[in-house]
Design a protein around this motif. Structure first.
Motif, PDB file in Angstrom:
ATOM      1  N   GLN A 123       0.839  -1.195   0.000  1.00 42.07           N
ATOM      2  CA  GLN A 123       0.000   0.000   0.000  1.00 42.07           C
ATOM      3  C   GLN A 123       0.875   1.248   0.000  1.00 42.07           C
ATOM      4  OE1 GLN A 123      -1.943  -1.493   3.450  1.00 42.07           O
ATOM      5  NE2 GLN A 123      -0.815  -0.214   4.906  1.00 42.07           N
ATOM      6  N   ILE A 124       0.413   2.264  -0.704  1.00 40.94           N
ATOM      7  CA  ILE A 124       1.111   3.549  -0.751  1.00 40.94           C
ATOM      8  C   ILE A 124       0.249   4.543   0.006  1.00 40.94           C
ATOM      9  CG2 ILE A 124       2.049   5.376  -2.223  1.00 40.94           C
ATOM     10  CD1 ILE A 124       2.370   3.281  -4.433  1.00 40.94           C
ATOM     11  N   THR A 125       0.753   4.980   1.143  1.00 37.05           N
ATOM     12  CA  THR A 125      -0.047   5.780   2.059  1.00 37.05           C
ATOM     13  C   THR A 125       0.758   6.966   2.583  1.00 37.05           C
ATOM     14  OG1 THR A 125       0.625   4.305   3.846  1.00 37.05           O
ATOM     15  CG2 THR A 125      -1.517   3.869   2.809  1.00 37.05           C
ATOM     16  N   ARG A 126       0.055   7.860   3.257  1.00 37.37           N
ATOM     17  CA  ARG A 126       0.708   9.038   3.812  1.00 37.37           C
ATOM     18  C   ARG A 126       0.918   8.875   5.307  1.00 37.37           C
ATOM     19  NH1 ARG A 126      -2.233  14.516   2.791  1.00 37.37           N
ATOM     20  NH2 ARG A 126      -2.984  14.397   4.933  1.00 37.37           N
ATOM     21  N   HIS A 127       2.131   9.126   5.718  1.00 41.47           N
ATOM     22  CA  HIS A 127       2.509   9.099   7.132  1.00 41.47           C
ATOM     23  C   HIS A 127       2.393  10.519   7.661  1.00 41.47           C
ATOM     24  CE1 HIS A 127       5.099   7.662  10.558  1.00 41.47           C
ATOM     25  NE2 HIS A 127       5.344   8.968  10.626  1.00 41.47           N
ATOM     26  N   ASP A 128       1.548  10.713   8.675  1.00 41.05           N
ATOM     27  CA  ASP A 128       1.352  12.031   9.274  1.00 41.05           C
ATOM     28  C   ASP A 128       1.951  12.045  10.663  1.00 41.05           C
ATOM     29  OD1 ASP A 128      -0.125  13.312   7.167  1.00 41.05           O
ATOM     30  OD2 ASP A 128      -1.815  12.026   7.687  1.00 41.05           O
ATOM     31  N   CYS A 129       2.975  12.868  10.859  1.00 40.46           N
ATOM     32  CA  CYS A 129       3.656  12.960  12.144  1.00 40.46           C
ATOM     33  C   CYS A 129       2.988  14.009  13.013  1.00 40.46           C
ATOM     34  CB  CYS A 129       5.130  13.306  11.936  1.00 40.46           C
ATOM     35  SG  CYS A 129       6.073  13.398  13.495  1.00 40.46           S
ATOM     36  N   SER A 134       4.473  15.448   6.894  1.00 35.88           N
ATOM     37  CA  SER A 134       3.876  14.270   6.267  1.00 35.88           C
ATOM     38  C   SER A 134       4.768  13.792   5.128  1.00 35.88           C
ATOM     39  CB  SER A 134       2.476  14.586   5.718  1.00 35.88           C
ATOM     40  OG  SER A 134       1.601  14.977   6.746  1.00 35.88           O
ATOM     41  N   ALA A 135       4.676  12.514   4.806  1.00 30.24           N
ATOM     42  CA  ALA A 135       5.401  11.951   3.669  1.00 30.24           C
ATOM     43  C   ALA A 135       4.649  10.724   3.174  1.00 30.24           C
ATOM     44  CB  ALA A 135       6.828  11.580   4.054  1.00 30.24           C
ATOM     45  N   ILE A 136       4.783  10.469   1.879  1.00 30.28           N
ATOM     46  CA  ILE A 136       4.106   9.327   1.260  1.00 30.28           C
ATOM     47  C   ILE A 136       5.128   8.250   0.937  1.00 30.28           C
ATOM     48  CG2 ILE A 136       2.818   8.553  -0.782  1.00 30.28           C
ATOM     49  CD1 ILE A 136       1.544  11.359  -0.846  1.00 30.28           C
ATOM     50  N   GLY A 137       4.820   7.024   1.330  1.00 29.17           N
ATOM     51  CA  GLY A 137       5.713   5.911   1.059  1.00 29.17           C
ATOM     52  C   GLY A 137       4.946   4.647   0.733  1.00 29.17           C
ATOM     53  N   GLN A 138       5.651   3.699   0.137  1.00 27.91           N
ATOM     54  CA  GLN A 138       5.065   2.401  -0.190  1.00 27.91           C
ATOM     55  C   GLN A 138       5.512   1.386   0.853  1.00 27.91           C
ATOM     56  OE1 GLN A 138       6.813  -0.299  -3.166  1.00 27.91           O
ATOM     57  NE2 GLN A 138       4.910  -0.079  -4.330  1.00 27.91           N
ATOM     58  N   LEU A 219      -1.936   8.498  13.692  1.00 27.90           N
ATOM     59  CA  LEU A 219      -0.739   9.327  13.564  1.00 27.90           C
ATOM     60  C   LEU A 219       0.541   8.507  13.691  1.00 27.90           C
ATOM     61  CD1 LEU A 219      -1.821  12.452  15.666  1.00 27.90           C
ATOM     62  CD2 LEU A 219      -1.347  12.426  13.211  1.00 27.90           C
ATOM     63  N   GLY A 220       1.643   9.147  13.338  1.00 25.12           N
ATOM     64  CA  GLY A 220       2.927   8.470  13.225  1.00 25.12           C
ATOM     65  C   GLY A 220       3.446   7.798  14.470  1.00 25.12           C
ATOM     66  N   TYR A 221       3.167   8.351  15.654  1.00 21.88           N
ATOM     67  CA  TYR A 221       3.739   7.736  16.852  1.00 21.88           C
ATOM     68  C   TYR A 221       3.122   6.379  17.166  1.00 21.88           C
ATOM     69  CZ  TYR A 221      -0.219   9.751  19.593  1.00 21.88           C
ATOM     70  OH  TYR A 221      -1.456  10.098  20.094  1.00 21.88           O
ATOM     71  N   LYS A 222       1.993   6.051  16.514  1.00 19.32           N
ATOM     72  CA  LYS A 222       1.398   4.722  16.691  1.00 19.32           C
ATOM     73  C   LYS A 222       2.099   3.666  15.833  1.00 19.32           C
ATOM     74  CE  LYS A 222      -1.857   4.041  18.820  1.00 19.32           C
ATOM     75  NZ  LYS A 222      -2.099   3.792  20.272  1.00 19.32           N
TER      76      LYS A 222
END
Length: 258
Positions: A123-129, A134-138, A219-222
């Motif tokens: 999956q290609i999703t957005r990581h929200d800190c 934010s950044a998008i990665g696969q 969110l990212g810390y999870k």
């Protein structure tokens, strides 16, 4: 059919938060048991309201290869310095095993090769800190639900806890080890995976090698990195500070839905 939502599309406006109570700049009131109780109730309302409106199985938005960010910052620890992790790293994680236990019928240990041999999801999703970037990665990995089905949850299991190899703070009581937890709704969500690859390559150390959690609606810390052990539990009170996560024990919300 699951609906697809855009991240940050829906933020609960009617639910109580620390800022709504005028407490964002005041540590003493926030630390009082009464206020903490109010905030926990508000957090629970946020989770229930969000899930009621968007559904338990709604997918976070997925992107295309063209959307992948050229730079993806590493959040949190970038290199665990513990002797155990350093030994595993020196062996290229060939001896690493993920322990799965707690309230399960068939406790097991899974090597990285065994996890990679299981059916995977990409999956290609957005990581929200929580820090504002934010950044998008696969990401590619094994659906957490498949692992839980493999070991079998006992009826009393309510949460899944993730124990990590990074000691984020040096403490005498061991409370500095990073850990996280989610409930069974998020554990069996189709986009919740144990990721071993990022952007088509094995995870690099700063991004959580050899295995990290991706729970895309939070969110990212999870997104716990450097996974060592997964534990099914009936409640969160027996885990370190009792709030379900390293940052949650320090005041962050347990449910970080976005």
């Amino acid at each position: 059919m699951s609906r697809i939502i855009t991240r940050r599309r829906f933020l609960i406006g009617s639910t109580l938060t620390a800022s709504a109570l005028g407490l964002s700049g005041c540590d003493a009131p926030v630390e009082s048991p009464k206020v903490q109780s109010i905030l926990k109730i508000a957090e629970g309302l946020t989770m229930k309201t969000q899930r009621a409106l968007i559904g338990d199985d709604t997918l976070a938005r997925e992107f295309t290869m063209a959307d992948i960010s050229p730079t993806f910052r590493a959040n949190g620890t970038r290199m665990p310095d513990g002797a155990q992790y350093q030994d595993l790293l020196s062996r290229k994680f060939s001896t690493w095993q993920l322990e799965v236990g707690g309230l399960v019928v068939r406790p097991t240990k899974l090597s990285l090769a065994a996890l990679k041999a299981m059916s995977s999801r990409t999956q290609i999703t957005r990581h929200d800190c929580v820090e504002g970037w934010s950044a998008i990665g696969q990401w590619t990995g094994v659906p957490l639900g498949a692992v839980l089905n493999k070991v079998g949850l006992k009826p009393e299991a309510r949460y899944i806890a993730f124990h990590c190899a990074d000691e984020y703070e040096k403490t005498l009581d061991g409370s500095g080890w990073y850990y996280e937890s989610i409930d069974l709704v998020d554990a069996f969500h189709p986009q919740t995976i144990l990721a071993h690859s990022m952007n088509g390559r094995d995870l690099e150390v700063p991004h959580g090698a050899p295995l990290r959690l991706r729970v895309e609606r939070q969110l990212g810390y999870k997104q716990a990195k450097y996974l060592m052990r997964i534990e099914a539990v009936a409640d969160l009170s027996g885990l370190y500070g009792g709030n379900g996560g390293f940052w949650e024990d320090r005041g962050y919300e347990w449910y970080a839905g976005i």
